[in-house]
Design a protein around this motif. Sequence first.
Motif, PDB file in Angstrom:
ATOM      1  N   MET A   1       0.845  -1.194   0.000  1.00 43.33           N
ATOM      2  CA  MET A   1       0.000   0.000   0.000  1.00 43.33           C
ATOM      3  C   MET A   1       0.879   1.243   0.000  1.00 43.33           C
ATOM      4  SD  MET A   1      -3.257   0.946   2.438  1.00 43.33           S
ATOM      5  CE  MET A   1      -2.356   1.287   3.949  1.00 43.33           C
ATOM      6  N   LYS A   2       0.442   2.267  -0.744  1.00 42.63           N
ATOM      7  CA  LYS A   2       1.120   3.552  -0.772  1.00 42.63           C
ATOM      8  C   LYS A   2       0.286   4.585  -0.013  1.00 42.63           C
ATOM      9  CE  LYS A   2       3.478   2.728  -5.170  1.00 42.63           C
ATOM     10  NZ  LYS A   2       3.565   3.111  -6.593  1.00 42.63           N
ATOM     11  N   ALA A   3       0.812   5.794   0.071  1.00 38.87           N
ATOM     12  CA  ALA A   3       0.080   6.895   0.704  1.00 38.87           C
ATOM     13  C   ALA A   3       0.115   8.100  -0.210  1.00 38.87           C
ATOM     14  CB  ALA A   3       0.678   7.245   2.056  1.00 38.87           C
ATOM     15  N   LEU A   4      -0.993   8.837  -0.216  1.00 42.90           N
ATOM     16  CA  LEU A   4      -1.082  10.104  -0.933  1.00 42.90           C
ATOM     17  C   LEU A   4      -1.464  11.168   0.091  1.00 42.90           C
ATOM     18  CD1 LEU A   4      -0.988  11.409  -3.778  1.00 42.90           C
ATOM     19  CD2 LEU A   4      -3.467  11.111  -3.879  1.00 42.90           C
ATOM     20  N   VAL A   5      -0.553  12.126   0.309  1.00 43.38           N
ATOM     21  CA  VAL A   5      -0.765  13.169   1.311  1.00 43.38           C
ATOM     22  C   VAL A   5      -0.972  14.496   0.598  1.00 43.38           C
ATOM     23  CG1 VAL A   5       0.221  14.380   3.289  1.00 43.38           C
ATOM     24  CG2 VAL A   5       0.643  11.927   2.996  1.00 43.38           C
ATOM     25  N   ALA A  93      -1.805   9.563 -10.488  1.00 44.39           N
ATOM     26  CA  ALA A  93      -2.069   8.241 -11.062  1.00 44.39           C
ATOM     27  C   ALA A  93      -0.787   7.490 -11.414  1.00 44.39           C
ATOM     28  CB  ALA A  93      -2.961   8.381 -12.300  1.00 44.39           C
ATOM     29  N   ASP A  94       0.199   8.180 -11.991  1.00 40.79           N
ATOM     30  CA  ASP A  94       1.437   7.498 -12.368  1.00 40.79           C
ATOM     31  C   ASP A  94       2.207   7.027 -11.139  1.00 40.79           C
ATOM     32  OD1 ASP A  94       0.908   7.842 -15.034  1.00 40.79           O
ATOM     33  OD2 ASP A  94       2.186   9.622 -15.259  1.00 40.79           O
ATOM     34  N   PHE A  95       2.113   7.766 -10.047  1.00 42.60           N
ATOM     35  CA  PHE A  95       2.777   7.347  -8.808  1.00 42.60           C
ATOM     36  C   PHE A  95       2.039   6.178  -8.164  1.00 42.60           C
ATOM     37  CE2 PHE A  95       2.496   7.652  -4.158  1.00 42.60           C
ATOM     38  CZ  PHE A  95       3.807   7.311  -3.817  1.00 42.60           C
ATOM     39  N   LEU A  96       0.723   6.244  -8.119  1.00 42.81           N
ATOM     40  CA  LEU A  96      -0.065   5.229  -7.408  1.00 42.81           C
ATOM     41  C   LEU A  96      -0.156   3.924  -8.187  1.00 42.81           C
ATOM     42  CD1 LEU A  96      -2.926   7.614  -6.244  1.00 42.81           C
ATOM     43  CD2 LEU A  96      -1.189   6.589  -4.770  1.00 42.81           C
ATOM     44  N   ARG A  97      -0.215   3.995  -9.499  1.00 39.72           N
ATOM     45  CA  ARG A  97      -0.326   2.824 -10.380  1.00 39.72           C
ATOM     46  C   ARG A  97      -1.472   1.926  -9.933  1.00 39.72           C
ATOM     47  NH1 ARG A  97       3.860   2.649 -13.955  1.00 39.72           N
ATOM     48  NH2 ARG A  97       5.581   4.104 -13.504  1.00 39.72           N
ATOM     49  N   ASP A  99      -1.665   0.172  -7.090  1.00 39.41           N
ATOM     50  CA  ASP A  99      -1.570  -0.118  -5.656  1.00 39.41           C
ATOM     51  C   ASP A  99      -2.778   0.424  -4.911  1.00 39.41           C
ATOM     52  OD1 ASP A  99       1.131  -1.363  -5.266  1.00 39.41           O
ATOM     53  OD2 ASP A  99       1.763   0.505  -6.230  1.00 39.41           O
ATOM     54  N   ASP A 100      -3.182  -0.277  -3.852  1.00 43.83           N
ATOM     55  CA  ASP A 100      -4.083   0.320  -2.868  1.00 43.83           C
ATOM     56  C   ASP A 100      -3.352   1.497  -2.219  1.00 43.83           C
ATOM     57  OD1 ASP A 100      -5.743  -1.792  -3.460  1.00 43.83           O
ATOM     58  OD2 ASP A 100      -5.402  -2.853  -1.574  1.00 43.83           O
ATOM     59  N   PRO A 176      -7.448   0.567  -6.582  1.00 44.25           N
ATOM     60  CA  PRO A 176      -7.299   1.267  -7.862  1.00 44.25           C
ATOM     61  C   PRO A 176      -8.619   1.592  -8.567  1.00 44.25           C
ATOM     62  CG  PRO A 176      -5.677  -0.494  -7.690  1.00 44.25           C
ATOM     63  CD  PRO A 176      -6.612  -0.664  -6.530  1.00 44.25           C
ATOM     64  N   ALA A 177      -9.739   1.069  -8.079  1.00 40.73           N
ATOM     65  CA  ALA A 177     -11.032   1.391  -8.694  1.00 40.73           C
ATOM     66  C   ALA A 177     -11.331   2.888  -8.649  1.00 40.73           C
ATOM     67  CB  ALA A 177     -12.145   0.617  -7.980  1.00 40.73           C
ATOM     68  N   ILE A 178     -10.722   3.627  -7.730  1.00 38.93           N
ATOM     69  CA  ILE A 178     -10.989   5.057  -7.605  1.00 38.93           C
ATOM     70  C   ILE A 178     -10.509   5.828  -8.831  1.00 38.93           C
ATOM     71  CG2 ILE A 178      -8.820   5.633  -6.431  1.00 38.93           C
ATOM     72  CD1 ILE A 178     -12.342   7.107  -5.708  1.00 38.93           C
ATOM     73  N   HIS A 179      -9.516   5.288  -9.553  1.00 43.13           N
ATOM     74  CA  HIS A 179      -8.968   6.031 -10.695  1.00 43.13           C
ATOM     75  C   HIS A 179     -10.006   6.210 -11.796  1.00 43.13           C
ATOM     76  CE1 HIS A 179      -5.056   6.067  -8.871  1.00 43.13           C
ATOM     77  NE2 HIS A 179      -5.014   4.747  -8.814  1.00 43.13           N
ATOM     78  N   GLN A 180     -10.772   5.172 -12.079  1.00 44.41           N
ATOM     79  CA  GLN A 180     -11.833   5.294 -13.074  1.00 44.41           C
ATOM     80  C   GLN A 180     -12.905   6.269 -12.597  1.00 44.41           C
ATOM     81  OE1 GLN A 180     -12.035   4.356 -16.085  1.00 44.41           O
ATOM     82  NE2 GLN A 180     -14.200   4.699 -16.563  1.00 44.41           N
ATOM     83  N   ALA A 181     -13.202   6.228 -11.298  1.00 41.53           N
ATOM     84  CA  ALA A 181     -14.241   7.105 -10.747  1.00 41.53           C
ATOM     85  C   ALA A 181     -13.860   8.576 -10.879  1.00 41.53           C
ATOM     86  CB  ALA A 181     -14.501   6.744  -9.288  1.00 41.53           C
TER      87      ALA A 181
END
Length: 354
Positions: A1-5, A93-97, A99-100, A176-181
């Motif tokens: 899992m990654k983090a986005l701050v 998106a490119d950073f998260l790829r 990953d949850d 990763p489902a959030i990316h489409q949303a």
Amino acid sequence: MKALVLSGGAGTRLRPFTYTTPKQLVPVANKPVLSHVLENIRDLGVREVGLVVGDRAAQIEQAIRDGSEFGLRVTYISQQAPLGLAHAVLLAADFLRDDDFVMYLGDNVFAEGLRAAAASFHQRRPDAHLVVAKVSDPTSYGVAEVGPDGTVQAVVEKPAQPRSDLAVTGAYFFTPAIHQAVRMIEPSRRGELEITDAIQHLIATGHPVTVDRYNGYWKDTGQVEDLLECNRVLLDRLSPEVDGQVDDATRTHGCVVVQEGARVTNSHLIGPVIVGAGAIVHNSRVGPYVAIGRECFIGDSTVQDCITLDGAAVRGVHQLRHSLIGRRAEVRADRRTTHRRLILGDDTQAEVPA
């Protein structure tokens, strides 16, 4: 899992401080709010963090650097304008790829951390898992409406007639489902891509969305009163430690932290109090609930329930309370009245009655 701050907000409610300092770097208990955030992320076992930054990127990068101080690897992601939380997900998106990830607002404090919420997400693995907290006035928040089976039926932003008292806090877990949303939604009336709209899209398209009810202390530190309250709560969690110099004429009560290089002489410290590295306290009564930054000077003064940022000075002021004093600001007394409250930005000078 990654983090986005997310650390790109303007912090208008904290002016004048945020004219010179990102709101995420304003300290509580002598540590920037963003440092508390990154420590909580590290405690989840996450090592890769995408840090979304705006026009104060240079200051945040100078403070956090590559993240190694926190045991993290930080990648900086530029958001040129505050176009919404969902817009930040698009940029990352490119950073998260594939990953949850946990998305964490950089001005939110969760004093007990997020390990229980992370464990619940890993166990159930819904496509969105919202950290929510019960609030007295839901009309000021995004609100999660939860069905009998524990899944979220709707997320409503600042409802006039709320059907739930569960506010969506500043922490979210996503697959990763959030990316489409986030690609499917349109900007809101305020011109932003709202994460609540993206979550609502997940719900509408049959994706599972759940909540974790946070029972610990949570605070969005967006206003001065919030910072002072959060400072009180975190100071209460400190353990006594004296690495600096405290002379024999000084009395201490309760939890007192004096960091290395600090000097306290002929004073009374009433905990919880923290005196930052290199600070000097002389002939003063300090506390309770005071955080004195690095290289500050407090002399001939009485200070209670205050935060003084690095390099600030308070000279000859009695009954200074409920105040936030910016970096290198100086407060002097003119000895004419009693109690006062001050909100001073960086590099300020003020004269007040002693």
